[in-house]
Write a protein that holds these residues in place. Sequence first.
Motif, PDB file in Angstrom:
ATOM      1  N   UNK A 140     -21.728 -58.892  -6.392  1.00 26.47           N
ATOM      2  CA  UNK A 140     -20.355 -59.233  -6.015  1.00 26.47           C
ATOM      3  C   UNK A 140     -20.353 -60.432  -5.063  1.00 26.47           C
ATOM      4  N   UNK A 141     -21.244 -60.420  -4.084  1.00 22.87           N
ATOM      5  CA  UNK A 141     -21.293 -61.512  -3.105  1.00 22.87           C
ATOM      6  C   UNK A 141     -21.777 -62.820  -3.718  1.00 22.87           C
ATOM      7  N   UNK A 142     -22.492 -62.742  -4.824  1.00 28.37           N
ATOM      8  CA  UNK A 142     -22.983 -63.964  -5.474  1.00 28.37           C
ATOM      9  C   UNK A 142     -21.852 -64.784  -6.088  1.00 28.37           C
ATOM     10  N   UNK A 143     -20.691 -64.164  -6.269  1.00 28.31           N
ATOM     11  CA  UNK A 143     -19.511 -64.894  -6.746  1.00 28.31           C
ATOM     12  C   UNK A 143     -18.830 -65.493  -5.516  1.00 28.31           C
ATOM     13  N   UNK A 144     -19.080 -66.753  -5.241  1.00 28.02           N
ATOM     14  CA  UNK A 144     -18.624 -67.338  -3.982  1.00 28.02           C
ATOM     15  C   UNK A 144     -17.357 -68.170  -4.163  1.00 28.02           C
ATOM     16  N   UNK A 145     -16.649 -68.338  -3.049  1.00 28.00           N
ATOM     17  CA  UNK A 145     -15.382 -69.056  -3.021  1.00 28.00           C
ATOM     18  C   UNK A 145     -15.432 -70.113  -1.917  1.00 28.00           C
ATOM     19  N   UNK A 146     -14.628 -71.144  -2.072  1.00 31.16           N
ATOM     20  CA  UNK A 146     -14.561 -72.211  -1.063  1.00 31.16           C
ATOM     21  C   UNK A 146     -13.368 -72.022  -0.137  1.00 31.16           C
ATOM     22  N   UNK A 147     -12.794 -70.820  -0.152  1.00 30.35           N
ATOM     23  CA  UNK A 147     -11.661 -70.497   0.710  1.00 30.35           C
ATOM     24  C   UNK A 147     -11.707 -69.013   1.040  1.00 30.35           C
ATOM     25  N   UNK A 148     -10.937 -68.595   2.005  1.00 28.54           N
ATOM     26  CA  UNK A 148     -10.791 -67.186   2.364  1.00 28.54           C
ATOM     27  C   UNK A 148      -9.344 -66.764   2.134  1.00 28.54           C
ATOM     28  N   UNK A 149      -9.135 -65.472   1.913  1.00 25.38           N
ATOM     29  CA  UNK A 149      -7.773 -64.995   1.712  1.00 25.38           C
ATOM     30  C   UNK A 149      -7.726 -63.796   0.802  1.00 25.38           C
ATOM     31  N   UNK A 189     -14.589 -61.530  24.603  1.00 19.81           N
ATOM     32  CA  UNK A 189     -16.017 -61.705  24.324  1.00 19.81           C
ATOM     33  C   UNK A 189     -16.220 -62.183  22.887  1.00 19.81           C
ATOM     34  N   UNK A 190     -15.478 -61.605  21.948  1.00 25.21           N
ATOM     35  CA  UNK A 190     -15.570 -62.022  20.545  1.00 25.21           C
ATOM     36  C   UNK A 190     -15.134 -63.473  20.383  1.00 25.21           C
ATOM     37  N   UNK A 191     -14.121 -63.864  21.110  1.00 23.56           N
ATOM     38  CA  UNK A 191     -13.632 -65.243  21.031  1.00 23.56           C
ATOM     39  C   UNK A 191     -14.740 -66.227  21.428  1.00 23.56           C
ATOM     40  N   UNK A 192     -15.457 -65.894  22.492  1.00 20.51           N
ATOM     41  CA  UNK A 192     -16.549 -66.762  22.944  1.00 20.51           C
ATOM     42  C   UNK A 192     -17.698 -66.766  21.938  1.00 20.51           C
ATOM     43  N   UNK A 193     -17.989 -65.609  21.343  1.00 24.06           N
ATOM     44  CA  UNK A 193     -19.108 -65.509  20.404  1.00 24.06           C
ATOM     45  C   UNK A 193     -18.866 -66.309  19.124  1.00 24.06           C
ATOM     46  N   UNK A 194     -17.626 -66.395  18.677  1.00 25.09           N
ATOM     47  CA  UNK A 194     -17.324 -67.060  17.409  1.00 25.09           C
ATOM     48  C   UNK A 194     -17.031 -68.548  17.566  1.00 25.09           C
ATOM     49  N   UNK A 195     -17.060 -69.038  18.782  1.00 24.23           N
ATOM     50  CA  UNK A 195     -16.610 -70.406  19.047  1.00 24.23           C
ATOM     51  C   UNK A 195     -17.349 -71.446  18.216  1.00 24.23           C
ATOM     52  N   UNK A 196     -18.660 -71.300  18.075  1.00 26.02           N
ATOM     53  CA  UNK A 196     -19.448 -72.313  17.367  1.00 26.02           C
ATOM     54  C   UNK A 196     -20.120 -71.764  16.109  1.00 26.02           C
ATOM     55  N   UNK A 197     -19.580 -70.697  15.538  1.00 25.64           N
ATOM     56  CA  UNK A 197     -20.186 -70.093  14.348  1.00 25.64           C
ATOM     57  C   UNK A 197     -19.418 -70.555  13.114  1.00 25.64           C
ATOM     58  N   UNK A 198     -20.057 -71.323  12.222  1.00 27.31           N
ATOM     59  CA  UNK A 198     -19.351 -71.803  11.032  1.00 27.31           C
ATOM     60  C   UNK A 198     -19.302 -70.741   9.936  1.00 27.31           C
ATOM     61  N   UNK A 199     -18.340 -70.865   9.052  1.00 24.43           N
ATOM     62  CA  UNK A 199     -18.277 -70.067   7.825  1.00 24.43           C
ATOM     63  C   UNK A 199     -18.517 -71.034   6.672  1.00 24.43           C
ATOM     64  N   UNK A 200     -19.588 -70.821   5.922  1.00 27.31           N
ATOM     65  CA  UNK A 200     -19.976 -71.781   4.883  1.00 27.31           C
ATOM     66  C   UNK A 200     -19.637 -71.322   3.468  1.00 27.31           C
ATOM     67  N   UNK A 201     -19.412 -70.019   3.278  1.00 26.69           N
ATOM     68  CA  UNK A 201     -18.994 -69.528   1.971  1.00 26.69           C
ATOM     69  C   UNK A 201     -18.328 -68.172   2.139  1.00 26.69           C
ATOM     70  N   UNK A 202     -17.585 -67.787   1.132  1.00 25.03           N
ATOM     71  CA  UNK A 202     -16.897 -66.499   1.157  1.00 25.03           C
ATOM     72  C   UNK A 202     -17.093 -65.795  -0.172  1.00 25.03           C
ATOM     73  N   UNK A 203     -16.910 -64.484  -0.148  1.00 24.51           N
ATOM     74  CA  UNK A 203     -17.119 -63.653  -1.333  1.00 24.51           C
ATOM     75  C   UNK A 203     -16.065 -62.556  -1.357  1.00 24.51           C
ATOM     76  N   UNK A 204     -16.065 -61.786  -2.422  1.00 27.06           N
ATOM     77  CA  UNK A 204     -15.239 -60.587  -2.470  1.00 27.06           C
ATOM     78  C   UNK A 204     -15.823 -59.557  -1.509  1.00 27.06           C
TER      79      UNK A 204
END
Length: 303
Positions: A140-149, A189-204
């Motif tokens: 399922x995760x191998x089917x990747x998307x260039x957007x989230x939603x 704390x979560x806000x600080x942790x995600x500050x510099x974490x990129x999202x490069x792909x998305x899946x179902x």
Amino acid sequence: MSDALNTGCFLKQLWNEPVLGVRPLHPGYEDHASEVWQVTTSSGAFVLRRSLVAGIPEVDFWQGAHHLCGVDASTLQDLRQVLTLLSGIQGVQVPRVRGEVEVEGQVYLVLEKLDGNTICSFEDQPETVMEQLGEMMARIHAQTFTWCGHPTGRVQKPLEDFHAALLDTMQMLVDRFYPAAEFRAALEHARAQLEDVPVTEASLVMLDQDPSQYLHHEGELSGLVDVEAYVIAPAALDLIGLEYVLDRKAARAVKQGYCRIRPFPDLSRVRSPYRLFCRLLSIQGKVPLEDWMNHPAFLDGLD
């Protein structure tokens, strides 16, 4: 049971053959958005499903899922499209849609009944079942998307905006459902942790990972049956939600199966903020926050 379902006239709109029995199927948790029955006819068994809600229920899970990705459990058309997407992935067994009917303004969906029984716990399943679960998730995760939603495409957000949208959703959930100081501190704390974490792909991704979403039959994983809370999001979110219903043995088998299909995602950088999101959705109930955040990281260190 629905009044309409008690009438032979209603059932004849769905089946041109004798109906031998109707049995309600309960998912085993509260705040579910659908009513489901097993209907047995002279040619076999089917699953009949209808939505129980109109609009977005005023509970943390559905409000959060809608705010982040546009999930709307009141429409069975979304469910139908998600099933179609998943059924096109090799090695993923989901029910096929056999029909649809509207009675007194209520839409009912007729689904294929897959072989097997609902899994109550992953901890007592054979390793083969858990490896198959890992393989299925990887496919399922191998089917990747260039957007989230949302899988229908109704809501689409750029990948680079996902963490901002996630933090905005968590802020909404804290403000509406969890105003206590410990949740507000965890959010910062979560806000600080995600500050510099990129999202490069998305899946179902299934937001409500739980054993009850799956079936087993004769020592095999035989199906995935509850898909109304699927979204397009980072695969790590799926696995971090799953981690709460595994023990170490089951986690090892899941990871082994997953890695046969694709590399396992790095969960370490996002585990804490994604765990907070899962807790704000109450995916396993109102667990004390400290206990939830300190749950063992079973999917780490198993290579």
